[in-house]
Motif scaffolding. Structure first.
Motif, mmCIF file in Angstrom:
data_model
loop_
_atom_site.group_PDB
_atom_site.id
_atom_site.type_symbol
_atom_site.label_atom_id
_atom_site.label_comp_id
_atom_site.label_asym_id
_atom_site.label_seq_id
_atom_site.Cartn_x
_atom_site.Cartn_y
_atom_site.Cartn_z
ATOM 1 N N GLY A 26 0.795 -1.220 0.000
ATOM 2 C CA GLY A 26 0.000 0.000 0.000
ATOM 3 C C GLY A 26 0.825 1.265 0.000
ATOM 4 N N PHE A 27 2.153 1.125 0.181
ATOM 5 C CA PHE A 27 3.038 2.290 0.200
ATOM 6 C C PHE A 27 3.945 2.336 -1.031
ATOM 7 C CE2 PHE A 27 1.745 1.752 4.531
ATOM 8 C CZ PHE A 27 1.664 3.035 5.055
ATOM 9 N N TYR A 28 3.789 1.392 -1.929
ATOM 10 C CA TYR A 28 4.650 1.355 -3.110
ATOM 11 C C TYR A 28 3.897 0.748 -4.291
ATOM 12 C CZ TYR A 28 5.078 -3.627 -2.051
ATOM 13 O OH TYR A 28 4.801 -4.944 -1.812
ATOM 14 N N SER A 29 4.417 1.024 -5.479
ATOM 15 C CA SER A 29 3.976 0.389 -6.724
ATOM 16 C C SER A 29 5.228 -0.102 -7.445
ATOM 17 C CB SER A 29 3.207 1.364 -7.611
ATOM 18 O OG SER A 29 2.081 1.897 -6.942
ATOM 19 N N ILE A 30 5.102 -1.176 -8.206
ATOM 20 C CA ILE A 30 6.243 -1.742 -8.926
ATOM 21 C C ILE A 30 5.919 -1.838 -10.411
ATOM 22 C CG2 ILE A 30 7.770 -3.734 -9.175
ATOM 23 C CD1 ILE A 30 7.215 -4.431 -6.270
ATOM 24 N N TYR A 31 6.838 -1.344 -11.245
ATOM 25 C CA TYR A 31 6.689 -1.398 -12.695
ATOM 26 C C TYR A 31 7.993 -1.930 -13.288
ATOM 27 C CZ TYR A 31 2.843 1.740 -11.593
ATOM 28 O OH TYR A 31 1.707 2.295 -11.038
ATOM 29 N N VAL A 32 7.888 -2.861 -14.216
ATOM 30 C CA VAL A 32 9.065 -3.460 -14.842
ATOM 31 C C VAL A 32 8.955 -3.311 -16.357
ATOM 32 C CG1 VAL A 32 10.436 -5.548 -15.156
ATOM 33 C CG2 VAL A 32 9.313 -5.118 -12.952
ATOM 34 N N HIS A 33 9.987 -2.761 -16.968
ATOM 35 C CA HIS A 33 10.053 -2.642 -18.427
ATOM 36 C C HIS A 33 11.288 -3.395 -18.891
ATOM 37 C CE1 HIS A 33 10.376 -1.171 -22.471
ATOM 38 N NE2 HIS A 33 9.350 -0.354 -22.343
ATOM 39 N N SER A 34 11.082 -4.509 -19.559
ATOM 40 C CA SER A 34 12.199 -5.332 -20.004
ATOM 41 C C SER A 34 12.466 -5.128 -21.497
ATOM 42 C CB SER A 34 11.916 -6.810 -19.730
ATOM 43 O OG SER A 34 10.695 -7.207 -20.329
ATOM 44 N N HIS A 35 13.588 -5.632 -21.944
ATOM 45 C CA HIS A 35 13.958 -5.551 -23.356
ATOM 46 C C HIS A 35 12.891 -6.252 -24.203
ATOM 47 C CE1 HIS A 35 16.155 -6.176 -27.099
ATOM 48 N NE2 HIS A 35 17.015 -5.266 -26.688
ATOM 49 N N PRO A 36 12.536 -5.681 -25.359
ATOM 50 C CA PRO A 36 11.491 -6.290 -26.201
ATOM 51 C C PRO A 36 11.737 -7.755 -26.534
ATOM 52 C CG PRO A 36 12.052 -4.111 -27.000
ATOM 53 C CD PRO A 36 13.037 -4.423 -25.912
ATOM 54 N N SER A 37 12.998 -8.149 -26.701
ATOM 55 C CA SER A 37 13.287 -9.543 -27.045
ATOM 56 C C SER A 37 12.935 -10.492 -25.907
ATOM 57 C CB SER A 37 14.763 -9.705 -27.398
ATOM 58 O OG SER A 37 15.578 -9.367 -26.294
ATOM 59 N N TYR A 38 12.901 -9.955 -24.658
ATOM 60 C CA TYR A 38 12.564 -10.807 -23.523
ATOM 61 C C TYR A 38 11.054 -10.976 -23.374
ATOM 62 C CZ TYR A 38 11.854 -12.319 -18.706
ATOM 63 O OH TYR A 38 11.440 -12.999 -17.595
ATOM 64 N N ASN A 39 10.294 -9.914 -23.620
ATOM 65 C CA ASN A 39 8.841 -10.006 -23.454
ATOM 66 C C ASN A 39 8.116 -10.332 -24.759
ATOM 67 O OD1 ASN A 39 8.834 -7.590 -24.872
ATOM 68 N ND2 ASN A 39 8.650 -6.328 -23.035
ATOM 69 N N ASN A 40 8.855 -10.911 -25.705
ATOM 70 C CA ASN A 40 8.275 -11.401 -26.963
ATOM 71 C C ASN A 40 7.735 -10.287 -27.860
ATOM 72 O OD1 ASN A 40 8.777 -14.141 -26.304
ATOM 73 N ND2 ASN A 40 6.901 -14.196 -25.057
ATOM 74 N N SER A 41 8.217 -9.066 -27.661
ATOM 75 C CA SER A 41 7.825 -7.981 -28.548
ATOM 76 C C SER A 41 8.719 -7.986 -29.784
ATOM 77 C CB SER A 41 7.944 -6.628 -27.836
ATOM 78 O OG SER A 41 7.075 -6.589 -26.737
ATOM 79 N N LYS A 42 8.202 -7.445 -30.871
ATOM 80 C CA LYS A 42 8.962 -7.400 -32.115
ATOM 81 C C LYS A 42 10.088 -6.387 -32.007
ATOM 82 C CE LYS A 42 8.460 -6.762 -37.103
ATOM 83 N NZ LYS A 42 7.522 -6.443 -38.207
ATOM 84 N N VAL A 43 11.286 -6.788 -32.365
ATOM 85 C CA VAL A 43 12.452 -5.926 -32.258
ATOM 86 C C VAL A 43 12.877 -5.474 -33.650
ATOM 87 C CG1 VAL A 43 14.831 -5.732 -31.470
ATOM 88 C CG2 VAL A 43 13.210 -7.128 -30.186
ATOM 89 N N ASP A 44 13.015 -4.167 -33.837
ATOM 90 C CA ASP A 44 13.510 -3.622 -35.089
ATOM 91 C C ASP A 44 15.037 -3.609 -35.022
ATOM 92 O OD1 ASP A 44 14.132 -2.299 -37.388
ATOM 93 O OD2 ASP A 44 12.790 -0.602 -37.046
ATOM 94 N N GLU A 45 15.672 -4.456 -35.809
ATOM 95 C CA GLU A 45 17.123 -4.582 -35.747
ATOM 96 C C GLU A 45 17.840 -3.315 -36.213
ATOM 97 O OE1 GLU A 45 18.131 -8.012 -37.977
ATOM 98 O OE2 GLU A 45 17.225 -9.438 -36.571
ATOM 99 N N LYS A 46 17.131 -2.440 -36.922
ATOM 100 C CA LYS A 46 17.745 -1.210 -37.408
ATOM 101 C C LYS A 46 17.812 -0.137 -36.323
ATOM 102 C CE LYS A 46 16.125 -1.955 -42.157
ATOM 103 N NZ LYS A 46 15.320 -1.392 -43.271
ATOM 104 N N VAL A 47 17.064 -0.329 -35.242
ATOM 105 C CA VAL A 47 17.014 0.653 -34.161
ATOM 106 C C VAL A 47 17.898 0.187 -33.019
ATOM 107 C CG1 VAL A 47 15.542 1.862 -32.511
ATOM 108 C CG2 VAL A 47 14.682 1.346 -34.805
#
Length: 377
Positions: free
Chosen positions: A144-165
């Protein structure tokens, strides 16, 4: 007498007199009919006028013609709780929609309701939070005194990765803004801390929470560094919006209050300059926030970071700590710097977090940290 009767017969027998008599009866009947009609009309008009006046003074909700008007008592009320309800992080908003939604802020600062202020802990990682068992001990008992947010690399969370970026440059800043935007959706989050998977806390939750909530400053590290690793990364195309004299460097790990977080997610002017020109050897995650905050909000910033690191080995990156490095004495040393000076002010706590710790250090951290850092308090 005979003459009178004769005159009476003549009255009916004369064609002209018969026409006059019939005309009399016709107009008489028309008069009665008109009188009844007008009397009924004016009575109806009076009733309708009264009904109209009643509707103006006491309007009723509209209902479909086939249904009776609904009583006011069953009309649903959109209360304040519906307006302040936190949006589920697992939304389907695009980045543009998310930044717009999170940038909305009420003009009235005094909230008409009570909330429990929370610290949003935002982890920017390549994969999972590898030191999560230590963080679980840190958060335990303080729900109740905190919130947790995690943003991982797209390749880890199965998101499409643009190799040019290149994920390590502007996209890192985009990830930071995305984390901030999601955390801002919860109005209870009042302080925002960005950490990596290699970070550990140096004090227990109560100490860090109290320190952040009582602080009037933000902790975005900013400094002017001559040479190729600092001023050498500046691009002349950024002028006149950003001049070389305004160019700053700092750690990408920060802590800020809600007001500054709103400014960061709302900024398009300066961020677009970094998107267009901070390329090649220019690393936006080390320069965007330090430059932006120093230019626009210098008076609200401490200029320091809350994260301790070891640069003594003179490398491009801070030293990494493995299992053999972790001892009670080492952890106490990180906490023992009791007098630091930032922006001309002395503080008793120099750093609240430290990095870089490898996953191999976890077992010894779990052995010593609970007692040294008093994580059970």
């Amino acid at each position: 007498m005979k003459n009178k009767k004769q005159n009476f017969r003549n009255l009916f027998n004369t064609p002209l007199n018969m026409i006059n008599l019939l005309s009399f009866f016709f107009f008489f009947a028309c008069g009665i009919t008109c009188g009844i009609t007008f009397t009924s009309y004016f009575n109806t008009f009076s009733v309708n006028l009264q009904v109209i006046n009643d509707q103006i003074l006491n309007p009723q909700p509209l209902s479909p013609p086939s249904l009776p008007p609904s009583p006011r008592s069953i009309i649903p009320r959109l209360g304040l709780n519906e307006h302040i309800k936190s949006i589920n992080v697992e939304h389907d908003m695009s980045d543009e929609e998310l930044l717009w939604r999170s940038s909305m802020v009420p003009k009235v600062k005094d909230l008409p309701f009570k909330i429990q202020p929370k610290v949003a802990f935002m982890f920017l990682t390549k994969g999972p939070v590898l030191l999560s068992p230590l963080w679980e001990l840190f958060f335990k008992g303080h729900e109740g005194f905190y919130s947790i947010y995690v943003h991982s690399h797209p390749s880890y969370n199965n998101s499409k990765v643009d190799e040019k970026v290149d994920w390590g440059k502007v996209n890192m800043v985009e990830a930071e803004k995305r984390l901030l935007a999601n955390a801002l959706l919860d109005i209870s989050n009042q302080r925002f801390v960005l950490l990596s998977e290699a970070c550990i806390p140096l004090f227990n939750f109560s100490t860090i929470y109290t320190h952040l909530m009582n602080s009037n400053e933000n902790f975005v590290e900013t400094y002017d560094q001559p040479g190729p690793l600092g001023q050498g990364r500046y691009r002349p195309q950024m002028s006149p919006m950003i001049k070389l004299s305004q160019w700053r460097k700092g750690s990408q790990w920060f802590e800020m209050d809600r007001d500054l977080a709103l400014e960061v997610v709302s900024d398009k002017t300066y961020f677009s300059i970094f998107q267009n020109y901070c390329k090649g050897s220019c690393y936006a995650d080390e320069h965007y926030l330090p430059t932006f905050v120093n230019m626009k909000f210098k008076n609200r910033n401490s200029g320091r970071t809350l994260t301790w690191v070891d640069w003594s080995k003179g490398r491009a990156h801070p030293a990494r700590f493995n299992r053999q490095d972790i001892t009670k004495e080492f952890l106490k040393k990180l906490r023992s710097e009791s007098s630091c000076e930032y922006n001309g002010k002395k503080t008793s706590i120099c750093h609240l977090f430290a990095r870089k710790f490898t996953p191999h250090a976890l077992s010894r951290l779990l052995m010593f940290a609970p007692k040294v850092m008093q994580l059970n308090h």
